[in-house]
Design an enzyme around this catalytic site. Structure first.
Site, short mmCIF file in Angstrom:
data_model
loop_
_atom_site.label_atom_id
_atom_site.label_comp_id
_atom_site.label_asym_id
_atom_site.label_seq_id
_atom_site.Cartn_x
_atom_site.Cartn_y
_atom_site.Cartn_z
N GLY A 174 0.87 -0.61 0.09
CA GLY A 174 -0.11 0.07 -0.06
C GLY A 174 0.83 1.18 -0.27
O GLY A 174 0.50 2.02 -0.49
N CYS A 175 1.89 1.35 0.51
CA CYS A 175 3.15 2.44 1.43
C CYS A 175 3.71 2.51 0.02
O CYS A 175 3.97 3.59 -0.54
CB CYS A 175 3.51 2.40 1.81
SG CYS A 175 3.02 1.95 3.73
N THR A 176 3.58 1.85 -1.56
CA THR A 176 4.94 1.64 -2.93
C THR A 176 3.05 2.79 -3.72
O THR A 176 3.86 3.22 -4.15
CB THR A 176 5.05 0.66 -3.06
OG1 THR A 176 5.77 0.09 -2.34
CG2 THR A 176 5.75 0.67 -4.08
#
Length: 157
Positions: free
Chosen positions: A46-48
């Site tokens: 998700g952060c990527t």
């Protein structure tokens, strides 16, 4: 801890970026809008997705006179790897003791797969050139975060 409110001065901070250089909110006063986004952990799916969306809209963000600062509790070495691996073009800040996350009210209890732990909640703050909070995005969708930020910045013009 409560989130800072729209219209208030954003809480001041100074954190090391991925290069170990200190970055302060005050550095952008009277010159840039600041998109301050808190994310749980570098190099997770998700952060990527969220970071790459921001990376790909850099020119549009610049047109809106905005700078993006991503904050996580990751150590600098992990931020360097994340930035290089994803070819990110904005500052990632290390808040290892989560003191700034606490100041912004984003450090709290999380639940994942039946396990409870303390961590960063994914929240974005849009700060105007005057240093005041213009918008708080509590329900961040990683896939559309960059577009949502651009829409808010457009409304600020």
């Amino acid at each position: 801890m409560a989130l800072p409110q729209v219209g208030q001065l954003a809480p001041a901070f100074m954190l090391p970026n991925h290069e170990g250089e200190m970055v302060s909110l005050e550095d952008f006063r009277d010159s840039k809008n600041v998109v301050l986004y808190f994310y749980p952990k570098a190099m997770t799916p998700g952060c990527t997705v969220q970071a790459c969306g921001i990376r790909d809209t850099r020119s549009e963000l610049s047109e809106r006179q905005a700078v993006v600062l991503g904050v996580s509790p990751d150590p600098i070495k992990r931020l360097v790897n994340f930035r290089q691996k994803q070819d990110l073009n904005f500052d990632l800040l290390s808040d290892q003791d989560h003191s700034i996350a606490e100041k912004y009210g984003v450090w709290g209890l999380k639940k994942f797969m039946g396990r409870e732990y303390m961590g960063i909640n994914r929240i974005t703050f849009i700060i105007g050139k005057d240093g005041k909070l213009k918008h708080v995005m509590e329900k961040v969708k990683t896939k559309t975060h960059h577009d949502d930020v651009l829409d808010i910045l457009a409304e600020m013009d």
